[in-house]
Design a protein around this motif. Structure first.
Motif, PDB file in Angstrom:
ATOM      1  N   ILE A 140      -2.382  -1.316   1.378  1.00  0.00           N
ATOM      2  CA  ILE A 140      -1.590  -2.379   2.017  1.00  0.00           C
ATOM      3  C   ILE A 140      -2.345  -3.689   1.791  1.00  0.00           C
ATOM      4  N   GLY A 141      -1.725  -4.578   1.031  1.00  0.00           N
ATOM      5  CA  GLY A 141      -2.364  -5.840   0.659  1.00  0.00           C
ATOM      6  C   GLY A 141      -2.448  -5.939  -0.855  1.00  0.00           C
ATOM      7  N   ARG A 142      -2.189  -7.118  -1.376  1.00  0.00           N
ATOM      8  CA  ARG A 142      -2.198  -7.303  -2.839  1.00  0.00           C
ATOM      9  C   ARG A 142      -3.012  -8.537  -3.243  1.00  0.00           C
TER      10      ARG A 142
ATOM     11  N   CYS B  50       1.529  -1.916  -1.202  1.00  0.00           N
ATOM     12  CA  CYS B  50       2.475  -2.509  -0.251  1.00  0.00           C
ATOM     13  C   CYS B  50       2.007  -3.920   0.103  1.00  0.00           C
ATOM     14  N   HIS B  51       2.947  -4.744   0.502  1.00  0.00           N
ATOM     15  CA  HIS B  51       2.615  -6.145   0.803  1.00  0.00           C
ATOM     16  C   HIS B  51       3.613  -6.691   1.807  1.00  0.00           C
ATOM     17  N   SER B  52       3.549  -7.997   2.014  1.00  0.00           N
ATOM     18  CA  SER B  52       4.346  -8.591   3.089  1.00  0.00           C
ATOM     19  C   SER B  52       5.857  -8.444   2.881  1.00  0.00           C
TER      20      SER B  52
ATOM     21  N   ASN C  14      10.336  -0.750   4.772  1.00  0.00           N
ATOM     22  CA  ASN C  14      10.030   0.609   5.269  1.00  0.00           C
ATOM     23  C   ASN C  14       8.559   0.976   5.055  1.00  0.00           C
ATOM     24  N   LEU C  15       7.698   0.072   5.455  1.00  0.00           N
ATOM     25  CA  LEU C  15       6.258   0.266   5.224  1.00  0.00           C
ATOM     26  C   LEU C  15       5.741   1.595   5.797  1.00  0.00           C
ATOM     27  N   ALA C  16       6.111   1.871   7.040  1.00  0.00           N
ATOM     28  CA  ALA C  16       5.571   3.069   7.702  1.00  0.00           C
ATOM     29  C   ALA C  16       5.979   4.340   6.961  1.00  0.00           C
TER      30      ALA C  16
ATOM     31  N   ALA D  80      -6.141  -0.249   4.240  1.00  0.00           N
ATOM     32  CA  ALA D  80      -5.511  -1.380   4.924  1.00  0.00           C
ATOM     33  C   ALA D  80      -6.315  -2.642   4.668  1.00  0.00           C
ATOM     34  N   ALA D  81      -5.709  -3.604   3.989  1.00  0.00           N
ATOM     35  CA  ALA D  81      -6.375  -4.896   3.712  1.00  0.00           C
ATOM     36  C   ALA D  81      -5.369  -6.006   3.962  1.00  0.00           C
ATOM     37  N   VAL D  82      -5.041  -6.174   5.231  1.00  0.00           N
ATOM     38  CA  VAL D  82      -3.989  -7.109   5.633  1.00  0.00           C
ATOM     39  C   VAL D  82      -4.584  -8.328   6.342  1.00  0.00           C
TER      40      VAL D  82
ATOM     41  N   GLY E 152      -4.976  -4.299  14.500  1.00  0.00           N
ATOM     42  CA  GLY E 152      -4.053  -3.273  14.997  1.00  0.00           C
ATOM     43  C   GLY E 152      -2.789  -3.113  14.184  1.00  0.00           C
ATOM     44  N   PHE E 153      -2.787  -3.585  12.953  1.00  0.00           N
ATOM     45  CA  PHE E 153      -1.580  -3.551  12.127  1.00  0.00           C
ATOM     46  C   PHE E 153      -1.161  -2.109  11.808  1.00  0.00           C
ATOM     47  N   VAL E 154      -2.131  -1.284  11.484  1.00  0.00           N
ATOM     48  CA  VAL E 154      -1.829   0.113  11.145  1.00  0.00           C
ATOM     49  C   VAL E 154      -1.932   0.946  12.417  1.00  0.00           C
TER      50      VAL E 154
ATOM     51  N   ILE F  53     -11.032  -7.482   8.634  1.00  0.00           N
ATOM     52  CA  ILE F  53     -12.035  -8.047   9.547  1.00  0.00           C
ATOM     53  C   ILE F  53     -11.302  -9.094  10.372  1.00  0.00           C
ATOM     54  N   ASN F  54     -11.105  -8.799  11.623  1.00  0.00           N
ATOM     55  CA  ASN F  54     -10.397  -9.723  12.507  1.00  0.00           C
ATOM     56  C   ASN F  54     -11.244  -9.937  13.747  1.00  0.00           C
ATOM     57  N   ARG F  55     -11.072 -11.113  14.322  1.00  0.00           N
ATOM     58  CA  ARG F  55     -11.797 -11.395  15.550  1.00  0.00           C
ATOM     59  C   ARG F  55     -10.776 -11.521  16.673  1.00  0.00           C
TER      60      ARG F  55
ATOM     61  N   VAL G 207     -16.573  -0.653   5.846  1.00  0.00           N
ATOM     62  CA  VAL G 207     -16.476  -1.257   4.511  1.00  0.00           C
ATOM     63  C   VAL G 207     -17.314  -2.543   4.385  1.00  0.00           C
ATOM     64  N   GLY G 208     -17.386  -3.305   5.461  1.00  0.00           N
ATOM     65  CA  GLY G 208     -18.134  -4.567   5.418  1.00  0.00           C
ATOM     66  C   GLY G 208     -19.577  -4.353   4.960  1.00  0.00           C
ATOM     67  N   GLN G 209     -20.172  -3.270   5.434  1.00  0.00           N
ATOM     68  CA  GLN G 209     -21.553  -2.963   5.045  1.00  0.00           C
ATOM     69  C   GLN G 209     -21.644  -2.685   3.551  1.00  0.00           C
TER      70      GLN G 209
HETATM   71  P1  NAD Z   1      -5.159 -11.931   2.116  1.00  0.00           P
HETATM   72  O1  NAD Z   1      -4.669 -12.729   3.249  1.00  0.00           O
HETATM   73  O2  NAD Z   1      -5.438 -12.587   0.813  1.00  0.00           O
HETATM   74  O3  NAD Z   1      -4.143 -10.743   1.820  1.00  0.00           O
HETATM   75  C1  NAD Z   1      -3.486 -10.062   2.845  1.00  0.00           C
HETATM   76  C2  NAD Z   1      -2.464  -9.148   2.232  1.00  0.00           C
HETATM   77  O4  NAD Z   1      -1.760  -8.518   3.293  1.00  0.00           O
HETATM   78  C3  NAD Z   1      -1.429  -9.884   1.379  1.00  0.00           C
HETATM   79  O5  NAD Z   1      -1.415  -9.340   0.084  1.00  0.00           O
HETATM   80  C4  NAD Z   1      -0.112  -9.641   2.093  1.00  0.00           C
HETATM   81  O6  NAD Z   1       0.961  -9.379   1.188  1.00  0.00           O
HETATM   82  C5  NAD Z   1      -0.411  -8.426   2.950  1.00  0.00           C
HETATM   83  N1  NAD Z   1       0.419  -8.461   4.147  1.00  0.00           N
HETATM   84  C6  NAD Z   1       0.537  -9.465   5.039  1.00  0.00           C
HETATM   85  N2  NAD Z   1       1.455  -9.140   5.986  1.00  0.00           N
HETATM   86  C7  NAD Z   1       1.903  -7.910   5.669  1.00  0.00           C
HETATM   87  C8  NAD Z   1       2.870  -7.048   6.240  1.00  0.00           C
HETATM   88  N3  NAD Z   1       3.551  -7.400   7.324  1.00  0.00           N
HETATM   89  N4  NAD Z   1       3.101  -5.861   5.657  1.00  0.00           N
HETATM   90  C9  NAD Z   1       2.415  -5.482   4.564  1.00  0.00           C
HETATM   91  N5  NAD Z   1       1.478  -6.279   3.962  1.00  0.00           N
HETATM   92  C10 NAD Z   1       1.239  -7.467   4.509  1.00  0.00           C
HETATM   93  O7  NAD Z   1      -6.440 -11.179   2.647  1.00  0.00           O
HETATM   94  P2  NAD Z   1      -7.633 -10.434   1.861  1.00  0.00           P
HETATM   95  O8  NAD Z   1      -8.590 -11.438   1.334  1.00  0.00           O
HETATM   96  O9  NAD Z   1      -7.090  -9.399   0.944  1.00  0.00           O
HETATM   97  O10 NAD Z   1      -8.325  -9.718   3.083  1.00  0.00           O
HETATM   98  C11 NAD Z   1      -7.646  -8.755   3.879  1.00  0.00           C
HETATM   99  C12 NAD Z   1      -8.501  -8.402   5.066  1.00  0.00           C
HETATM  100  O11 NAD Z   1      -9.710  -7.828   4.595  1.00  0.00           O
HETATM  101  C13 NAD Z   1      -8.928  -9.585   5.924  1.00  0.00           C
HETATM  102  O12 NAD Z   1      -9.024  -9.172   7.255  1.00  0.00           O
HETATM  103  C14 NAD Z   1     -10.297  -9.922   5.410  1.00  0.00           C
HETATM  104  O13 NAD Z   1     -11.102 -10.557   6.373  1.00  0.00           O
HETATM  105  C15 NAD Z   1     -10.813  -8.557   5.101  1.00  0.00           C
HETATM  106  N6  NAD Z   1     -11.875  -8.527   4.102  1.00  0.00           N
HETATM  107  C16 NAD Z   1     -12.920  -7.748   4.392  1.00  0.00           C
HETATM  108  C17 NAD Z   1     -13.959  -7.652   3.500  1.00  0.00           C
HETATM  109  C18 NAD Z   1     -15.101  -6.765   3.851  1.00  0.00           C
HETATM  110  O14 NAD Z   1     -16.187  -6.946   3.306  1.00  0.00           O
HETATM  111  N7  NAD Z   1     -14.911  -5.777   4.714  1.00  0.00           N
HETATM  112  C19 NAD Z   1     -13.938  -8.362   2.302  1.00  0.00           C
HETATM  113  C20 NAD Z   1     -12.807  -9.118   1.998  1.00  0.00           C
HETATM  114  C21 NAD Z   1     -11.775  -9.184   2.921  1.00  0.00           C
END
Ligand code: NAD
Length: 281
Positions: free
Chosen positions: A164-166, A188-190, A194-196, A207-209, A213-215, A231-233, A260-262
């Motif tokens: 999830i995330g592109r 999958c992306h924004s 029918n994401l679920a 999950a990289a959104v 709590g998105f998932v 990574i959300n605050r 994953v952050g580590q």
């Molecule tokens: P981004 O904002 O560039 O991308 C977010 C992605 O989520 C987009 O591709 C978008 O299409 C998708 N998205 C948004 N709403 C959606 C929805 N309703 N349904 C499905 N998909 C949806 O963010 P990013 O740079 O890819 O980072 C994602 C997350 O990962 C952030 O929380 C960021 O802080 C974290 N991150 C963590 C690390 C780490 O080291 N752990 C590194 C990079 C990013």
């Protein structure tokens, strides 16, 4: 049975130890691995990330230099800095901390970095190398996810992986790495409908959104491997994209923090050492 929590600290710790041993071997051969980090402006989160990278380098015996430019330095000053670092034989890795100020063209800047020093793997040359299955630099976060799966003996071949995330930083390279390891990959992306329904088919769900709590648990297939990159605050507390309840459904889960952050920083050390080693040849 609750999910096995994947210990990013422990896995990254081992990779950092390997990195320190590698740095020492390189030093013995007269090569001091050197990472240059360029930080533009004073974004507090970026400052923390840069400090963490400096600390990790120091502990591993990798030299790091941080070049700080003011927010209003202008793109030309940044271009000059990168050109100097490209030309500097003593610098093996170059990383431009993102995001850049809005008036700068991020893609143009990333294109300027020598692809063989591009330890973040964002240069189009490295993106192309990854897409065509050639060796090059791979973005640290998705590379770290692959290493985490490997550390837990999670086979990828033939599995249905849903990302999830592109984004260029996480989602796309993640999908490419999983595909290169013969997973069947759905991105999958924004705009996904029918994401679920799709995520419930995932053997491996990434999950990289960037939304806390998105998932939710109902989006997870029982026993699935769930990788939380988010990574959300929330009220000052660090949290991922996956709700804690998902741990009751998943087979494996990466925690936030401590997942994953580590791995991301550990893979930056790994990429920097690769860069130093290639230059040394
Ligand atoms: P981004 O904002 O560039 O991308 C977010 C992605 O989520 C987009 O591709 C978008 O299409 C998708 N998205 C948004 N709403 C959606 C929805 N309703 N349904 C499905 N998909 C949806 O963010 P990013 O740079 O890819 O980072 C994602 C997350 O990962 C952030 O929380 C960021 O802080 C974290 N991150 C963590 C690390 C780490 O080291 N752990 C590194 C990079 C990013």
């Amino acid at each position: 049975m609750p999910a096995m929590i994947m210990d990013g600290r422990a896995v990254a710790g081992r990779i950092k130890e390997e990195a320190a041993a590698r740095a020492q071997r390189l030093a013995g051969a007269g090569i001091i691995p050197h990472l240059a980090v360029v930080l533009v402006g004073e974004d507090p989160a970026s400052q923390v990330y840069v400090r963490n990278k400096e600390n990790a380098c120091r502990k591993a015996g990798i030299r790091s230099t941080v070049i700080r430019l003011p927010e209003d330095c202008g793109q030309d000053a940044l271009v000059r800095t990168i050109c100097e670092l490209n030309a500097d034989e003593g610098v093996h890795g170059i990383l431009v901390q993102l995001p850049l100020p809005e008036d700068m063209d991020e893609q143009a800047i990333l294109r300027l970095i020598d692809p063989d020093k591009d330890v973040d793997g964002f240069h189009p040359m490295n993106v192309g190398r990854l897409a065509s299955g050639q060796s090059g630099f791979v973005p640290c976060t998705p590379l770290g996810v692959m290493r985490m799966l490997e550390a837990y003996d999670i086979a990828v071949e033939g599995k249905h992986a849903v990302v999830i995330g592109r984004s260029h930083i996480v989602g796309k390279p993640m999908a490419m790495l999983l595909l290169n390891e013969s997973a069947t990959v759905t991105v999958c992306h924004s705009k996904t409908k029918n994401l679920a329904e799709i995520t419930r088919q995932a053997d491996i769900l990434v999950a990289a959104v960037g939304r806390a709590g998105f998932v939710t648990a109902d989006m997870v297939k029982p026993g699935a491997v769930v990788v939380d990159v988010g990574i959300n605050r929330v009220d000052g507390v660090l949290t991922g994209d996956v709700t804690p309840e998902a741990a009751q459904k998943a087979g494996y889960l990466t925690p936030v923090p401590g997942g994953v952050g580590q791995m991301t920083i550990a893979m930056l050390l790994h990429n920097t050492l690769d860069a130093a080693q290639r230059r040394g040849k």
